[in-house]
Scaffold this active site. Sequence first.
Site, PDB file in Angstrom:
ATOM      1  CG  HIS A 144      -1.892   1.053   0.911  1.00  0.00           C
ATOM      2  ND1 HIS A 144      -1.795   2.402   1.532  1.00  0.00           N
ATOM      3  CD2 HIS A 144      -3.200   0.872   0.806  1.00  0.00           C
ATOM      4  CE1 HIS A 144      -2.914   3.009   1.400  1.00  0.00           C
ATOM      5  NE2 HIS A 144      -3.701   2.267   0.950  1.00  0.00           N
ATOM      6  CD  GLU A 187      -5.117   1.424  -3.229  1.00  0.00           C
ATOM      7  OE1 GLU A 187      -6.215   1.590  -2.371  1.00  0.00           O
ATOM      8  OE2 GLU A 187      -4.004   1.543  -2.715  1.00  0.00           O
TER       9      GLU A 187
END
Length: 258
Positions: free
Chosen positions: A108, A177
């Site tokens: 992430h 993302e």
Amino acid sequence: MVSSLEPRRRLVGFSAKMYFTAPRTEEYTQTLVDLLQGVPLETLQNIDIFILPDYITIPGTIKQLENSPVPVWTGAQDCHWEDQGAFTGEVSPATLKHIGARLVAVGHAERRRLFAEDDEMVAKKAAAVARNGMLPLVCIGEKTQGDVSIAVDECTQQIDVVVAAVQSDAEIALAYEPVWAIGAPQPASEDYILAVVEKLRNLPSIVGRKGITRIVYGGSAGPGLFKKLKDGLDGLFLGRFAHDPEQFVQTGKEVAEA
């Protein structure tokens, strides 16, 4: 292992990050189970749903979700790349598998930024997750806003390292993302997202894999978005919108029905 000739199931889920206390996780999970009681089984039969609580509450969440009328995977927000060893404070992917985790998110943007994780480290973690029979959800994304070619170049570098590390017949999920869109009031435009993902799907490293590669979108994803992305994406990795279990279930239905 999963054959690349099989259709890609849609995938939707969210990470609680470090927002939830243990009581809130328990309450949220129970509310989720109750809400799913009201959803026709056939509505969600072709979709995989997951939630990523903190490490401490994973076992309890797995136990609670045994009562769900619809299968819901419990996963982890991260793991180490070794199964065991002198790694104080780390969590073994083998242990996560043993307690029943189905999916582990790695790479992430916050992990990369705050803990200096680089592509090689993320790739080793993804390989460890797959090696232990779980689905690696690998977060990818560009830092620079607005240029499709730059986005593709940055994401390609991240993907190629992961694909080289993970066994070819293992399934991978990529969570696209754009870093600049995480936590933003509005996600990237639909045209931008679809243009980037189309090029990523056709990367030689992806096309040449035997295992299925699903691509979902994150970065301020929420209700109403997937209808605009259904032709190019396999699902959504949700953020703060999913902190409301009703919004989470509604978004899951939208992903399944789109």
